[in-house]
Design a protein around this motif. Structure first.
Motif, PDB file in Angstrom:
ATOM      1  N   MET A 321     -25.718 -31.738  -0.071  1.00 25.98           N
ATOM      2  CA  MET A 321     -25.804 -30.798  -1.184  1.00 25.98           C
ATOM      3  C   MET A 321     -24.651 -29.802  -1.114  1.00 25.98           C
ATOM      4  SD  MET A 321     -27.359 -29.812  -3.847  1.00 25.98           S
ATOM      5  CE  MET A 321     -26.671 -28.465  -4.789  1.00 25.98           C
ATOM      6  N   GLU A 322     -24.042 -29.596  -2.273  1.00 23.06           N
ATOM      7  CA  GLU A 322     -22.780 -28.854  -2.358  1.00 23.06           C
ATOM      8  C   GLU A 322     -22.941 -27.351  -2.512  1.00 23.06           C
ATOM      9  OE1 GLU A 322     -23.979 -30.957  -4.799  1.00 23.06           O
ATOM     10  OE2 GLU A 322     -23.575 -30.154  -6.786  1.00 23.06           O
ATOM     11  N   ASN A 323     -24.018 -26.736  -1.998  1.00 22.14           N
ATOM     12  CA  ASN A 323     -24.207 -25.286  -2.128  1.00 22.14           C
ATOM     13  C   ASN A 323     -22.884 -24.555  -1.858  1.00 22.14           C
ATOM     14  OD1 ASN A 323     -27.125 -25.908  -1.975  1.00 22.14           O
ATOM     15  ND2 ASN A 323     -26.599 -26.349   0.139  1.00 22.14           N
ATOM     16  N   GLY A 354     -16.117 -35.542   1.452  1.00 23.61           N
ATOM     17  CA  GLY A 354     -15.171 -35.310   0.349  1.00 23.61           C
ATOM     18  C   GLY A 354     -15.925 -34.947  -0.919  1.00 23.61           C
ATOM     19  N   HIS A 355     -16.922 -35.728  -1.256  1.00 23.40           N
ATOM     20  CA  HIS A 355     -17.678 -35.519  -2.496  1.00 23.40           C
ATOM     21  C   HIS A 355     -18.208 -34.086  -2.580  1.00 23.40           C
ATOM     22  CE1 HIS A 355     -20.445 -36.916  -5.768  1.00 23.40           C
ATOM     23  NE2 HIS A 355     -21.153 -35.880  -5.324  1.00 23.40           N
ATOM     24  N   GLU A 356     -18.891 -33.642  -1.537  1.00 23.39           N
ATOM     25  CA  GLU A 356     -19.499 -32.295  -1.604  1.00 23.39           C
ATOM     26  C   GLU A 356     -18.416 -31.231  -1.637  1.00 23.39           C
ATOM     27  OE1 GLU A 356     -22.441 -32.579  -2.390  1.00 23.39           O
ATOM     28  OE2 GLU A 356     -22.831 -34.582  -1.598  1.00 23.39           O
ATOM     29  N   TYR A 357     -17.338 -31.441  -0.901  1.00 22.77           N
ATOM     30  CA  TYR A 357     -16.249 -30.462  -0.952  1.00 22.77           C
ATOM     31  C   TYR A 357     -15.645 -30.416  -2.365  1.00 22.77           C
ATOM     32  CZ  TYR A 357     -11.943 -28.064  -0.648  1.00 22.77           C
ATOM     33  OH  TYR A 357     -10.933 -27.172  -0.935  1.00 22.77           O
ATOM     34  N   PHE A 358     -15.436 -31.570  -2.969  1.00 22.11           N
ATOM     35  CA  PHE A 358     -14.807 -31.598  -4.306  1.00 22.11           C
ATOM     36  C   PHE A 358     -15.669 -30.889  -5.354  1.00 22.11           C
ATOM     37  CE2 PHE A 358     -12.956 -35.844  -2.694  1.00 22.11           C
ATOM     38  CZ  PHE A 358     -11.929 -35.174  -2.046  1.00 22.11           C
ATOM     39  N   HIS A 359     -16.984 -30.864  -5.119  1.00 22.84           N
ATOM     40  CA  HIS A 359     -17.859 -30.152  -6.052  1.00 22.84           C
ATOM     41  C   HIS A 359     -17.479 -28.672  -6.164  1.00 22.84           C
ATOM     42  CE1 HIS A 359     -20.869 -32.765  -7.690  1.00 22.84           C
ATOM     43  NE2 HIS A 359     -21.410 -33.117  -6.551  1.00 22.84           N
ATOM     44  N   ASN A 360     -16.789 -28.153  -5.160  1.00 20.25           N
ATOM     45  CA  ASN A 360     -16.475 -26.723  -5.259  1.00 20.25           C
ATOM     46  C   ASN A 360     -15.788 -26.391  -6.585  1.00 20.25           C
ATOM     47  OD1 ASN A 360     -16.504 -24.053  -4.101  1.00 20.25           O
ATOM     48  ND2 ASN A 360     -14.277 -24.244  -4.103  1.00 20.25           N
ATOM     49  N   LYS A 377     -20.663 -33.151 -13.739  1.00 17.87           N
ATOM     50  CA  LYS A 377     -20.208 -32.847 -12.379  1.00 17.87           C
ATOM     51  C   LYS A 377     -20.330 -34.061 -11.458  1.00 17.87           C
ATOM     52  CE  LYS A 377     -24.414 -30.716 -10.284  1.00 17.87           C
ATOM     53  NZ  LYS A 377     -24.594 -31.338  -8.978  1.00 17.87           N
ATOM     54  N   GLU A 378     -21.370 -34.879 -11.637  1.00 17.03           N
ATOM     55  CA  GLU A 378     -21.567 -35.971 -10.676  1.00 17.03           C
ATOM     56  C   GLU A 378     -20.672 -37.175 -10.961  1.00 17.03           C
ATOM     57  OE1 GLU A 378     -22.746 -35.471  -8.002  1.00 17.03           O
ATOM     58  OE2 GLU A 378     -24.107 -33.773  -8.230  1.00 17.03           O
ATOM     59  N   GLY A 379     -20.589 -37.582 -12.223  1.00 16.11           N
ATOM     60  CA  GLY A 379     -19.705 -38.708 -12.542  1.00 16.11           C
ATOM     61  C   GLY A 379     -18.277 -38.359 -12.135  1.00 16.11           C
ATOM     62  N   GLY A 436     -29.158 -41.873  -4.745  1.00 19.83           N
ATOM     63  CA  GLY A 436     -29.553 -41.552  -3.369  1.00 19.83           C
ATOM     64  C   GLY A 436     -28.476 -41.826  -2.344  1.00 19.83           C
ATOM     65  N   LYS A 437     -27.277 -42.116  -2.770  1.00 19.62           N
ATOM     66  CA  LYS A 437     -26.101 -42.319  -1.905  1.00 19.62           C
ATOM     67  C   LYS A 437     -26.215 -43.465  -0.905  1.00 19.62           C
ATOM     68  CE  LYS A 437     -23.511 -38.241  -2.326  1.00 19.62           C
ATOM     69  NZ  LYS A 437     -23.396 -38.118  -3.757  1.00 19.62           N
ATOM     70  N   PHE A 438     -27.174 -43.438   0.001  1.00 19.44           N
ATOM     71  CA  PHE A 438     -27.161 -44.499   1.009  1.00 19.44           C
ATOM     72  C   PHE A 438     -28.488 -45.220   1.089  1.00 19.44           C
ATOM     73  CE2 PHE A 438     -28.445 -40.617   3.021  1.00 19.44           C
ATOM     74  CZ  PHE A 438     -29.533 -40.983   3.781  1.00 19.44           C
ATOM     75  N   VAL A 447     -26.172 -41.941 -13.948  1.00 27.03           N
ATOM     76  CA  VAL A 447     -25.472 -40.660 -14.094  1.00 27.03           C
ATOM     77  C   VAL A 447     -24.272 -40.600 -13.145  1.00 27.03           C
ATOM     78  CG1 VAL A 447     -25.699 -38.185 -13.657  1.00 27.03           C
ATOM     79  CG2 VAL A 447     -27.489 -39.402 -14.915  1.00 27.03           C
ATOM     80  N   TYR A 448     -24.478 -41.071 -11.933  1.00 26.06           N
ATOM     81  CA  TYR A 448     -23.419 -40.977 -10.928  1.00 26.06           C
ATOM     82  C   TYR A 448     -22.385 -42.107 -11.083  1.00 26.06           C
ATOM     83  CZ  TYR A 448     -25.561 -37.414  -7.836  1.00 26.06           C
ATOM     84  OH  TYR A 448     -26.051 -36.267  -7.293  1.00 26.06           O
ATOM     85  N   GLU A 449     -22.845 -43.323 -10.840  1.00 28.50           N
ATOM     86  CA  GLU A 449     -21.873 -44.408 -10.730  1.00 28.50           C
ATOM     87  C   GLU A 449     -21.325 -44.863 -12.076  1.00 28.50           C
ATOM     88  OE1 GLU A 449     -24.041 -43.880  -8.446  1.00 28.50           O
ATOM     89  OE2 GLU A 449     -22.817 -44.006  -6.632  1.00 28.50           O
TER      90      GLU A 449
HETATM   91 ZN    ZN Z   1     -22.529 -34.806  -6.261  1.00 30.58          ZN
END
Ligand code: ZN
Ligand code: B3K
Length: 967
Positions: A321-323, A354-360, A377-379, A436-438, A447-449
């Motif tokens: 989670m990208e808090n 990388g993903h969570e960092y890029f959310h910044n 944000k997710e796509g 769910g990523k993994f 929504v994501y992929e």
């Molecule tokens: Zn995300």
């Protein structure tokens, strides 16, 4: 409708008090609901619609939170500066769940609760109350006009919170998960992403139990307090929605490092874990620094605070989670050492850090207006993490992996009852729209992929530079705002002055477009024509579809296998030049926009073989009239490596589907020599990347094949795939043996592409060989298992052996557990491997594992390994006697009481139930079987019906199960 709504929709009388606040003095309901109706409606799952979006009536400016963390209870105090969007007299409605309200103050004055408004309203008794509470809301019907302060104190019980949403405990530490709507489990709030405020957070806790106290932003102060307690005060200078709030308190230690940003600022980086795991965070730190650098280099995006924290926790529903400045991660996506984590784990850590960092930037600085915009944000961030991983490793291999994932999981979602557009029109529980990523059997991928594929199409259409211009404009326009998918589209379009036709339909139309193409060559006119037709299948709620804008990147191969130079293409009454500045072009984008259309390439002097949809330039199913020999030709020569792989996959899919028919008709299975030769050529081509070879010789998954069948037949598909594997293993045995021999290495483990590629090739060769169940080859796998110096090779050898039941299988599995019993992440691999077994009757083994001392239904990773793993075995999950379905049905009901988010992931395994109707198979066969086995369709339906009728079912599971049944 709640009692409160009823009051507002009826007759109300207010008067203003001294502070100008409206006070409700009397209310009369015109059409009161009977009490039992009101109560039952209170918890009826409510569908929320995009079309109903309304701007909030109130905004929050600053939020001061204070936490007194305790063993029995936690006290949360909030002080919020509230201001109205427009001055008026709207009620302020705050969301809340599982909270005990202790007090509410407005401008320092304590409010009283309006007890049972409905009752009082019916009696028309004068009221002097100030707020109303129901099971989901705290409502202040008449807040003062202008800006005011709102103070709320609640009591919560994190130690009892097994939903892992809101504030909860994991291994004795406090942590939070607020996205999407978990903040309402911490305090009453307008829990929606368009409420952006500046936060300060004061945390107070016992110092010996919770020496580390973390929240978002910068540490303003800390100190000791009486009674062995201490405190920390944090301030986040950036406005944020509450879903990005985070708090962690516990016994943690950190790996520290520094990143110097492109403008020369030093950023402190800390990765927090329990002390014994700190040594496993080196790869996560490497990944974080690489991501920070990459975002500067590729997008010009610099980190904006002086501190970046990552915390790893063992109990987490999702990947991470990208808090803001305090990312919280599932331990699986942080902790790695060569002995305990595989190459796939290392790659996943790189991608997700990388993903969570890029959310910044894509998510935090620019966030979503509402949850329907989640793909904004997710796509975009999935696309960014895919690009990052491509740049850090092999672009082709990454693309192949991402497209396979899309096909295996998203295409089935698009074709089933859970189909929804990239931007959904409605939801009951937003959690059901997150990937769910993994997870092993995740279907929540749209929504994501698919969202990432939509972003990728902008880049394909605009090129790297044009895409960057669009991103720059997006940040320039929207930094600090909560926006929509149209805003992103507009930035891309305006920055490039682009014509995107009806591209926006990718956000609103569900379903995977089916594109059919036929080709013809006119030797006299030197033209080559491609005729396309497209159709988007109906999906729930969308029976009729419009044609989409589909970019099809295409090239033409000459008979020697080289790309032909392309001069111009005739389309829609116009001749378009492809070559630019007299440079020849070897690839072009065909822009499909109609139901049927054709493109005519001119100046084509030999019959070409077309290479279509290069790099998988759009998320579609493509059916072409290419012959097998065209496909073998592409497999051998295409300059687009993705399409080389794709040609092999198309051949394999065709082969598997035709053998499935043979199997169903009781015919003997025979493997075409040409197929074996084609694969041998790939296997022995030393000019090819080893990981590419590994991908190219991997057959399409059983799910992928079933997804292409009108009636899924898991037994036939399993039998056919196993047959082809064994046949290939036997015919290519010598090649596989030399691959194992030649790809051993005694050097230390290194996470880089050449080494991963080497291991991947060796491991797949070993898996093929072990499928032969030959004693010598099992010995070879055993040798690899014993001599392996890293988890990638050790686990691959274990998995190769585990394919075949028997004494060695049992001994090696027992040995592996004994070796790794103290490492919960490795033990999860052990659970998954056994759960995924295709050995018939495995459900009993999985049931027994539920009571294994290392198992715990409250830990999501263990559920994903054991239950998720089991559902990914077609043989056992879809066992004809229904034992697999019954098992899952029971687990879902049990799990739902503990953790609804995890339960709804599991119930989704039933989502394709209508595809398994055996009664439509060969009638003669069915007639003899029908008395023995009820059809699978009915068995799954029965479980779904049992689940939806379970008492106290969560909204999460209700949404999935009821949509499955309704489809
Ligand atoms: Zn995300
Ligand atoms: N945004 C989070 C996922 C939140 C999970 C909500 N139930 C992780 C991510 O996608 O980056």
């Amino acid at each position: 409708m709640h009692a409160y709504d009823l009051i507002l929709h009826s007759l109300t009388f207010f008067q203003r008090d001294k502070q100008g606040r409206r006070r409700l003095i009397c209310a009369v309901a015109t059409e009161p609901l009977p009490k039992q109706v009101e109560e039952s409606n209170m918890d009826t799952p409510k569908e929320i619609f995009l079309k109903d979006y309304k701007l909030p009536d109130y905004y929050f400016d600053s939020v001061d939170l204070s936490f007194l963390l305790g063993e029995e209870k936690t006290i949360v105090s909030s002080k919020i500066t509230v201001f109205p969007r427009v001055d008026g007299s709207s009620p302020l409605v705050l969301d809340g769940a599982d909270l005990k309200l202790l007090s509410v103050k407005v401008n320092g004055e304590e409010l009283k609760e309006v007890l049972n408004m409905l009752y009082l309203s019916l009696l028309c008794i004068s009221l002097n109350g100030d707020y109303h509470l129901d099971s989901r809301h705290l409502t202040i019907p008449s807040p003062p006009s202008g800006t005011f302060t709102l103070e709320i104190v609640t009591e919560i019980y994190p130690q009892k919170n097994t939903s892992l949403e809101g504030l909860y405990k994991s291994s004795g530490n406090f942590c939070t998960q607020c996205e999407a709507e978990g903040f309402r489990k911490i305090t009453f709030y307008q829990d929606r992403p368009d409420i952006m405020a500046k936060y300060t957070v004061r945390i107070e806790a016992d110092k010996s139990l919770y020496p580390v106290l973390l929240s978002n932003g910068n540490l303003l102060g800390q100190g000791d307090l009486e009674g062995g307690k201490h405190y920390a005060l944090w301030e986040d200078p950036f406005k944020k929605p509450c879903y990005l709030f985070a708090l962690v308190a516990g016994q943690l230690e950190s790996r520290d490092d520094t990143f110097v940003t492109c403008s020369g600022r030093n950023v402190s980086l800390r990765i927090w874990t329990p002390a014994q795991d700190v040594h496993k965070t080196a790869h996560a730190m490497y990944s974080l620094k690489a991501a920070m650098k990459w975002d500067e280099d590729v997008f010009g995006l610099e980190y904006d605070l002086d501190l970046f924290n990552i915390v790893a926790v063992p109990d987490f529903n999702m990947g991470a989670m990208e808090n803001k400045s305090l990312n919280i991660f599932n331990s699986k996506l942080v902790l790695a050492s060569p002995e305990t984590a595989s190459d796939a784990d290392y790659a996943a850590i790189l991608g997700v850090i990388g993903h969570e960092y890029f959310h910044n930037w894509t998510g935090n600085r620019v966030t979503c207006r509402d949850w329907f915009q989640l793909s904004l944000k997710e796509g975009l961030t999935v696309f960014r993490d895919q690009e990052f991983s491509s740049d850090m490793g092999s672009r082709t291999v990454k693309r192949i992996a991402d497209v396979s994932r899309l096909r295996i999981s998203q295409f089935p979602q698009d074709a089933g009852p859970m189909a929804h557009p990239v931007r959904p029109h409605s939801y009951i529980k937003m959690d059901n729209f997150y990937t769910g990523k993994f997870l092993l059997c995740d279907i929540f991928m749209t929504v994501y992929e698919k969202g990432a594929e939509v972003v990728r199409m902008y880049k394909t259409l605009l090129g790297s530079q044009g895409f960057r211009k669009g991103m720059d404009l997006y940040f320039k326009r929207h930094d600090g705002q909560a926006v929509t998918c149209e805003d992103f589209f507009a930035a891309m379009r305006d920055a490039n002055d682009a014509d995107f036709a009806n591209f926006l339909q990718w956000y609103s139309q569900a379903g995977t477009p089916l594109v059919k193409v036929t080709s013809s060559y006119d030797a006299a006119a030197h033209t080559f024509t491609l005729k396309f037709s497209q159709e988007v299948p109906p999906t729930p709620g969308q029976p009729v579809k419009e044609p989409m804008f589909i970019p099809v990147v295409s090239g033409l191969l000459d008979p020697s296998g080289k790309d032909m130079p392309l001069s111009s293409v005739y389309h829609d009454g116009a001749l378009r030049s492809i070559a630019s500045n007299s440079e020849p072009a070897y690839s072009t984008i065909l822009r499909l926009t109609k139901k049927e259309e054709e493109f005519v390439f001119t100046d084509i002097h030999e019959r070409p073989v077309p290479s279509l949809l290069r790099g998988f330039s759009a998320p579609i199913r493509l059916e072409s009239d290419l012959s097998d020999s065209d496909l073998f030709f592409l497999l051998a020569h295409d300059s687009d490596d993705f399409n080389r792989w794709e040609a092999g996959q198309v051949l394999a899919r065709k082969l598997m589907l035709s053998l499935v028919v043979d199997f169903q008709q009781g015919k003997p299975l025979v493997l075409k020599p040409k197929f074996v030769q084609g694969l041998r050529r790939i296997l022995c081509d030393s000019s090819l990347d080893k990981e590419f070879i590994a991908k190219a010789i991997t057959l399409p998954g059983e799910g992928e094949i079933m997804d292409m069948m009108e009636v899924a037949d898991p037994d036939a598909v399993h039998a056919v795939r196993s047959f082809i594997r064994k046949q290939l293993a036997s015919e290519l045995k010598a090649d596989f043996l030399s691959l194992v021999e030649n790809n051993r290495s005694s050097e230390e483990y290194v996470f880089n592409h050449p080494n991963m590629a080497r291991r991947a090739l060796k491991n797949i060769a070993l898996a093929y060989l072990a499928s032969l169940e030959d004693q010598e080859l099992t010995e070879l796998a055993l040798h690899e298992y014993k001599t392996a110096t890293n988890m990638t090779e050790q686990f691959a050898a274990l998995a190769a052996i585990a394919q075949n039941p028997g004494k060695i299988h049992d001994e090696v599995l027992a040995d592996f557990y004994t070796k790794w019993r103290d490492d919960f992440l490795v033990v999860n691999k052990w659970f998954a491997l056994q759960a995924m077994s295709d050995v018939p009757g495995n459900v009993e083994n999985v049931r027994n594992l539920l009571s294994h001392p290392a198992y715990d239904l409250r830990n999501p990773n263990k559920v994903y390994s054991l239950i998720g793993g089991f559902c990914s075995s077609p043989v056992n999950f879809h066992a004809k006697d229904g034992s697999g379905y019954k098992f899952l049905g029971e687990i879902v009901v049990q799990l739902d009481k503990i953790n609804p988010q995890v339960a709804s992931r599991m119930v989704s395994a039933f989502s394709r139930w209508r595809r398994y109707d055996e009664t439509r198979q060969n009638l003669a066969k069915i007639c003899s079987l029908v008395n023995l086995y009820p059809n699978r369709h009915g068995l799954m339906q029965a479980q779904l019906e049992m689940i939806v009728s379970a008492n106290g079912l969560s909204e999460n599971v209700f949404e999935i199960a009821s949509k499955c049944l309704a489809a």
